[in-house]
Design an enzyme around this catalytic site. Structure first.
Site, short mmCIF file in Angstrom:
data_model
loop_
_atom_site.label_atom_id
_atom_site.label_comp_id
_atom_site.label_asym_id
_atom_site.label_seq_id
_atom_site.Cartn_x
_atom_site.Cartn_y
_atom_site.Cartn_z
N LYS A 42 13.10 9.56 -52.50
CA LYS A 42 13.28 8.12 -52.56
C LYS A 42 13.99 7.76 -53.87
CE LYS A 42 10.62 3.80 -51.97
NZ LYS A 42 9.29 3.19 -51.80
N SER A 98 8.76 -0.31 -48.02
CA SER A 98 10.03 -0.10 -48.67
C SER A 98 10.60 1.30 -48.53
CB SER A 98 9.88 -0.43 -50.15
OG SER A 98 9.06 0.55 -50.79
N SER A 138 4.01 0.59 -48.53
CA SER A 138 5.39 1.08 -48.42
C SER A 138 5.54 2.53 -47.98
CB SER A 138 6.11 0.91 -49.76
OG SER A 138 6.50 -0.43 -49.93
#
Lengths: 506, 491
Positions: free
Chosen positions: B79, B159, B183
């Site tokens: 990420k 997210s 998330s």
């Protein structure tokens, strides 16, 4: 020692200011920022030091790079606890770091990590001497740890500013006093005392020129009697509106700023106006203060507990350990010097004002007349050091030589007057007092025969004076002077006196 | 080469060890898959294929000698919130510009220590603020799943949308993700993958771009419960550089997957039965309860009375911390700078151009709730409620060993569906934020498909530091659900 809660009438009157509409008094509280003596910063491993090139002492944490986190430096905490103990203050077993949020180019994180409602050190007190030797107490409200900011440099380019983050993240102790100072002199005496304590503790080097000790001064004015009402009730409504003055970085400026500010406030009130609570900047070139921002313009710092740091817990055992490692503090030393060596409060104060002086004195005083050693240290040595710009640490005359000099006076080898000459030679590097005395033949004449001979000669040459002294015994001094002159100052003054009195019959 | 990409991490690690294939082959297969899929899914924002092949070769050398760590040779996606040394890290925000860290986050450093291979940086909501991966500077991520009879592009959740999409589409064997309010778990639920957020303090936050410090935790998104256990074990561990990192040993979590769950007491909180929840979510939950009952668990009805305050509390605490954490992005030292006539203008221009709308909204909310006069009414109150929420769980742990809830109140929705309505978007986190507020571990396990053919997840919340139990329970659910569905590779 009796400590003052409120002043005596005489003390109070001496501090009053005459205005157009009557008398006024000044009330001062101080926020002192003391840089913690530590090799590394409060929340990063970066080095702390003076004189490094721009941005050479900046870690990723100090530069607030993404994802960087603060880790508390335990040594800085120890220094804060040590300082708290030195200020006879309460050490809070649990305290907390908070973020003080504001934007400025010298503040990389966009917030300063500080302590807000839970400081590490609570209430304490400092005993302060005035110049006249009297004492007063300043109450300490709190001491907290916080990060310093970086430095902006504006003079390298006409269109750009530069940032040096070396100082960013350095540990500061903010020491907040109660409004317990009543004159500029008391304010400077307090900072001086605080500085002495910090240096004794080794928690701040007290170097004001380098900005390692800085003060913000809160000044207000009130009518006689109001301050006492404040002290009785604790209510600030009895006091005037205060202004905080920044950029006061020397004792001289502090005096000038307080005096200017008090006058300014009195004039406003006497002209029918109101003092506005605000932050003011001291301008050293003009000797005046000017408004920086009003209460309405004050930043909203949006303090909140720093979620990157756990509450700071200080264990009792650690506090005890630190307590044991504390040096003898200035007040204790002063009291001991007075009782152990029989010194006056003034002399004791002069000697304890720096640890090195006190150490020097105690080395010199071993086995000697302690008062005499104190006189020689304070009057001759310190005066000479100050004149030549030396510190006691690099005194050309070591404590052993002061001790030897006093020993020579004590055993009558030299007179006090000759001792001054000896001191000069020793100062000039001619050797130890003994060596100097021998080299220059300064041994005091205690041989009564030699003194008698000199006296006889003088009496024979001045029969009129011999007659006169019988009616005016105070004229004896003239004879003493003549004898000393005749013996090149080496005659033992006590012996000269005794023999003269006998021979002249006075 | 799809045979090398549609396998689990565990299968890949076994294959590498048995020399059925090399890491280079495995890595190149993933590179090929990414090249093909990424123009459609937008999961990767920065592929690092050269580095991947280099790392793979190094792993192969180790494997050839019978050496290597727990993840030796396994290609993963990272990420973009994790700082990676020498590799651009932006948190998918314009404000970071081309920022390239000189340091490696502790979590990714742990993965490389264990031999993992980095395929690239994964898309996400800007600064991890979002539930649909639509706030990224690089544009939205597309969910590989499509609803039955529809060609509409769906959100993978957020997210960690890039992480979830990449794992679901076989574009990596597993991915790092982060979870501040859900998330990890919500995107895992939307993509038929497994996602776990560990106990707060298990995974170091050092080197992860901060969103809300007291809530942020890193964790993996993976293809199976076992894979998640393997990855999480590697990611966690005490880190002296993070003051909130817990100094506790990391258990051998993979060994807990497949363990019997007989006799474990499972709490079913009545407050999670929210108004307007689709029947199929209710049904899935009932099914999950039945599966665990069949596996020998005791089902206990419990109450977590302050649950309804969790979302508002979260949307005070998280923006408050974010408003302060994001203050450092000022254009002075790194990242994007928009010049101005003076310092204030430089700040204003930089932050106006650098931050997207959702980030601005949260910075404003956070600034507001911390302001003088509002601080006590909002922030202090929120902290009090947060304590109550944690106490609810403390109470529950006297009666149960874990809690079972749906992961999300719905399945994946279409991109653009909720982006105009922040409150509707925030409601996505309704079942997940409680674990963040209380610092508890939570895992989402794919449990079935909705009527529209989209995956749905069940969440298990565990006691503090008791990831082991929820791994066992998640394993039991996974086995019972026998979830084998994969999105059709339409790209």
């Amino acid at each position: 020692m009796r400590r003052r809660m409120t002043d005596t009438v005489a003390e109070r009157e001496s501090k009053q200011i005459q205005g157009r509409t009557g008398l006024w008094e000044i009330v001062i509280g101080l926020e002192v920022h003391a840089q913690v003596s530590s090799k590394s910063k409060l929340f990063s491993g970066a080095a702390v030091g003076f004189g490094a090139g721009p941005n050479e002492q900046v870690s990723l944490v100090d530069a607030a790079m993404p994802g960087m986190l603060p880790v508390l430096n335990r040594f800085c905490v120890e220094q804060a606890v040590r300082t708290g103990l030195g200020l006879k203050a309460q050490i809070n077993r649990k305290s907390r770091f908070a973020r003080k949020n504001y934007f400025y180019a010298d503040l990389p994180q966009g917030y300063q990590i500080s302590q807000f409602d839970e400081p590490i050190v609570g209430e304490g007190e400092v005993e302060v001497e005035r110049e006249d030797g009297s004492f007063f107490t300043v109450r300490i409200e709190r001491l907290h740890l916080e990060q310093d900011a970086g430095k902006l440099i504006h003079d390298l380019s006409p269109t750009e500013s530069f940032v040096d983050l070396n100082r960013a993240g350095t540990a500061l102790m903010e020491i907040v006093s109660r409004p317990d100072m009543r004159s500029a002199e008391e304010a400077t005496a307090y900072v001086q005392k605080l500085r002495t304590i910090l240096i004794y503790l080794g928690t701040c080097d007290g170097d004001m020129e380098k900005g390692n000790l800085r003060a913000d001064v809160n000044v207000s004015v009130c009518r006689p009697g109001d301050y006492e009402k404040y002290r009785e009730t604790g209510s600030f409504k009895h006091l005037g509106t205060r202004c905080e003055i920044k950029n006061v970085n020397s004792f001289r400026f502090m005096r000038a700023a307080v005096e200017y500010e008090a006058r300014r406030q009195i004039e406003i009130i006497e002209d029918g106006g109101k003092v506005l609570q605000e932050t003011r900047l001291f301008d050293p070139t003009k000797g005046e203060t000017r408004s920086m921002r009003s209460k309405e313009e004050a930043h909203d710092y949006r303090y909140f507990p720093d979620p990157d740091l756990l509450p700071l817990v200080v264990e009792d055992a650690w506090i005890e350990e630190i307590k044991k490692s504390l040096p003898e503090l200035p007040d204790d030393k002063r009291r001991r010097f007075m009782s152990q060596y029989g010194l006056s409060s003034y002399d004791a104060n002069v000697l304890i004002s720096e640890q090195a002086r006190a150490d020097f004195y105690e080395k010199a005083a071993v086995g000697r007349d302690a008062k005499l050693v104190a006189n020689w240290t304070t009057n001759e040595l310190l005066a000479r050091l100050t004149k030549d710009g030396h510190d006691i640490e690099d005194s050309p005359v070591p404590p052993e030589h002061i001790a030897e000099l006093v020993a020579l006076i004590e055993d009558g080898t030299i007179s006090s007057k000759i001792a001054k000459q000896v001191f000069d030679y020793v100062w000039a590097g001619e050797g130890s007092p003994k060596a100097v005395v021998e080299k220059h033949g300064l041994v005091q004449v205690t041989d009564t025969g030699a003194i008698e001979a000199a006296i006889d000669q003088i009496m024979a040459a001045n029969p009129d004076k011999v007659e006169a002294v019988k009616d005016k015994p105070q004229a004896l001094g003239w004879f003493v002077g003549q004898v000393m002159k005749a013996t090149g100052g080496k005659a033992n003054p006590a012996a000269v006196n005794d023999i003269l009195k006998a021979k002249l019959g006075v | 080469m799809s045979a090398l990409t549609n396998i689990t991490l565990k299968a890949a690690l076994d294959g590498l060890k048995s020399k059925a294939f090399t890491s280079e082959e495995l890595t190149r297969a993933h590179v090929e898959a990414i090249e093909k899929a990424n123009p459609h899914l937008n999961a990767y924002v920065l592929p690092t294929f050269e580095r991947a092949v280099e790392m793979a070769k190094a792993s192969d050398a180790k494997l050839a000698k019978g050496e290597g760590g727990d993840l030796e040779g396994a290609p993963l996606g990272i990420k973009d919130l994790f700082c990676t040394e020498g590799v651009r890290t932006t948190a998918c925000s314009n404000i970071l510009g081309e920022f390239t860290p000189t340091y490696e986050s502790t979590v990714t450093a742990n993965l490389w220590r264990d031999g993992a291979v980095m395929l690239g940086k994964l898309n996400m909501d800007e600064f991890a603020m979002g539930s649909s991966n639509e706030t990224s500077r690089f544009g939205p991520v597309v969910n590989p799943w499509k609803a039955k009879g529809s060609n509409a592009a769906l959100t993978p959740g957020g997210s960690s949308g890039g992480s979830a999409s990449a794992v679901a589409a076989d574009l990596c064997l597993g991915a790092t993700a982060s979870d501040t309010g859900g998330s990890i778990r919500q995107p895992a639920a939307f993509t038929g993958t497994v996602g776990i957020k560990p106990t707060y303090g298990r995974a170091s936050r050092w080197g992860i771009v901060a969103f809300a410090s007291s809530l942020d935790q890193a964790g993996p998104i993976a293809k199976s419960v076992e894979d998640a256990a393997i990855l999480l074990k590697s990611m966690c561990g005490h880190d002296a550089k993070d003051s909130t990192s817990l100094d506790v040993p990391t258990p051998d979590w993979p060994s807990f997957v497949g363990k019997s769950v007989k006799g474990l007491r499972i709490g079913v909180p009545k407050e999670y039965r929210v108004d307007g929840m689709p029947e199929e979510i209710e049904a899935l939950w009932r099914q999950g309860i039945a599966w665990l009952k069949d596996a020998g668990c005791e089902i206990v009805d419990i109450s977590l009375p302050h649950t309804k305050y969790a979302l508002p509390t979260y949307y005070i605490v998280a923006p408050a911390e974010a408003s302060s954490n994001l203050a450092r992005y000022d254009g002075v030292r790194y990242g994007k700078r928009a010049e101005g006539k003076n310092l204030i203008e430089l700040y204003e221009n930089t932050r106006a151009e650098g931050f997207g709308n959702e980030v601005k909204r949260r910075v404003l909310i956070g600034t507001y709730v911390l302001s003088a006069g509002y601080y006590d009414a909002y922030y202090v109150k929120a902290l009090k409620v947060r304590r109550r929420i944690a106490q609810d769980f403390d109470q529950a742990w006297t009666k149960v060993d874990a809690i079972l809830t749906p992961s999300t109140p719905s399945g994946a929705f279409a991109l653009g569906d909720k982006s105009a309505d922040p409150v509707a978007m925030y409601l996505n986190d309704i079942f997940t934020v409680t674990a963040n507020l209380a610092g508890l571990p939570g895992i989402s396990v794919p449990a079935g498909l909705g009527a529209d053919g989209l995956p749905l997840g069940l969440q298990l919340i565990g006691k503090p530091l008791d990831e082991s139990t929820i791994f066992s329970l998640a394993g039991a659910l996974e086995q019972a659900a026998a979830f084998k569905a994969k999105p059709e590779k339409w790209w």
